[in-house]
Scaffold this motif. Structure first.
Motif, short mmCIF file in Angstrom:
data_model
loop_
_atom_site.label_atom_id
_atom_site.label_comp_id
_atom_site.label_asym_id
_atom_site.label_seq_id
_atom_site.Cartn_x
_atom_site.Cartn_y
_atom_site.Cartn_z
N THR A 11 0.85 -1.19 0.00
CA THR A 11 0.00 0.00 0.00
C THR A 11 0.88 1.24 0.00
O THR A 11 1.96 1.24 0.59
CB THR A 11 -0.94 0.03 1.21
OG1 THR A 11 -0.17 -0.04 2.41
CG2 THR A 11 -1.93 -1.12 1.19
N TYR A 12 0.41 2.27 -0.68
CA TYR A 12 1.16 3.51 -0.82
C TYR A 12 0.31 4.68 -0.36
O TYR A 12 -0.89 4.72 -0.64
CB TYR A 12 1.55 3.73 -2.29
CG TYR A 12 2.32 2.58 -2.88
CD1 TYR A 12 3.68 2.46 -2.66
CD2 TYR A 12 1.69 1.62 -3.66
CE1 TYR A 12 4.40 1.40 -3.19
CE2 TYR A 12 2.40 0.57 -4.20
CZ TYR A 12 3.74 0.46 -3.96
OH TYR A 12 4.45 -0.58 -4.50
N ILE A 13 0.92 5.65 0.30
CA ILE A 13 0.26 6.90 0.65
C ILE A 13 0.80 7.97 -0.30
O ILE A 13 2.01 8.14 -0.43
CB ILE A 13 0.52 7.29 2.11
CG1 ILE A 13 -0.07 6.24 3.05
CG2 ILE A 13 -0.07 8.67 2.41
CD1 ILE A 13 0.23 6.47 4.52
N ASN A 15 0.54 12.11 -1.72
CA ASN A 15 0.17 13.49 -1.45
C ASN A 15 0.36 14.27 -2.75
O ASN A 15 1.49 14.39 -3.23
CB ASN A 15 1.03 14.08 -0.33
CG ASN A 15 0.70 15.53 -0.04
OD1 ASN A 15 -0.41 15.97 -0.28
ND2 ASN A 15 1.66 16.26 0.46
N VAL A 50 -4.70 13.80 -0.46
CA VAL A 50 -3.98 12.65 0.09
C VAL A 50 -4.85 11.41 -0.11
O VAL A 50 -6.05 11.44 0.11
CB VAL A 50 -3.69 12.84 1.61
CG1 VAL A 50 -3.03 11.62 2.21
CG2 VAL A 50 -2.86 14.09 1.83
N TRP A 51 -4.22 10.31 -0.57
CA TRP A 51 -4.96 9.07 -0.75
C TRP A 51 -4.05 7.86 -0.59
O TRP A 51 -2.84 7.98 -0.55
CB TRP A 51 -5.68 9.03 -2.10
CG TRP A 51 -4.80 8.90 -3.30
CD1 TRP A 51 -4.43 7.74 -3.93
CD2 TRP A 51 -4.17 9.95 -4.03
NE1 TRP A 51 -3.63 8.01 -5.01
CE2 TRP A 51 -3.44 9.37 -5.10
CE3 TRP A 51 -4.13 11.33 -3.89
CZ2 TRP A 51 -2.71 10.11 -6.00
CZ3 TRP A 51 -3.40 12.07 -4.81
CH2 TRP A 51 -2.71 11.47 -5.84
N ILE A 52 -4.68 6.68 -0.47
CA ILE A 52 -3.98 5.41 -0.34
C ILE A 52 -4.34 4.54 -1.54
O ILE A 52 -5.51 4.49 -1.94
CB ILE A 52 -4.37 4.69 0.96
CG1 ILE A 52 -3.95 5.52 2.16
CG2 ILE A 52 -3.75 3.30 1.03
CD1 ILE A 52 -4.38 4.93 3.48
N PHE A 69 -7.75 3.44 7.98
CA PHE A 69 -6.93 4.62 7.72
C PHE A 69 -7.42 5.72 8.64
O PHE A 69 -8.63 5.92 8.80
CB PHE A 69 -7.06 5.06 6.27
CG PHE A 69 -6.40 6.38 5.98
CD1 PHE A 69 -5.02 6.43 5.82
CD2 PHE A 69 -7.14 7.53 5.88
CE1 PHE A 69 -4.39 7.65 5.58
CE2 PHE A 69 -6.53 8.75 5.62
CZ PHE A 69 -5.16 8.80 5.47
#
Length: 74
Positions: A11-13, A15, A50-52, A69
């Motif tokens: 998983t990646y965050i 911005n 911002v998202w995942i 989250f």
């Protein structure tokens, strides 16, 4: 984004389109309850996004109701 195997959960965050952090978990044939967590502090401005996302091929992440989250405005 790089892909993962069907036993991976990447998983990646993001911005504003920039990858900021990654978490990784791999199922080694155990209980199926492997976990990963990460913490990141971001200095955000009004209008930032911002998202995942999960990596393509990280099917191990999908279909389980145990994902969460959280975010705080400080």
């Amino acid at each position: 984004m790089s892909g993962g195997s069907s036993d991976d959960c990447n998983t990646y965050i993001y911005n504003n389109g920039n990858k900021m952090m990654m978490s990784y978990s791999h199922d080694n044939g155990g209980s199926g309850n492997e976990e990963a967590s990460t913490t990141i502090l971001l200095s955000l401005m009004t209008g930032d996004h911002v998202w995942i996302e999960t990596a393509p091929g990280s099917v191990y992440c999908h279909g389980y109701p145990y994902t969460g989250f959280s975010g705080w405005k400080l």
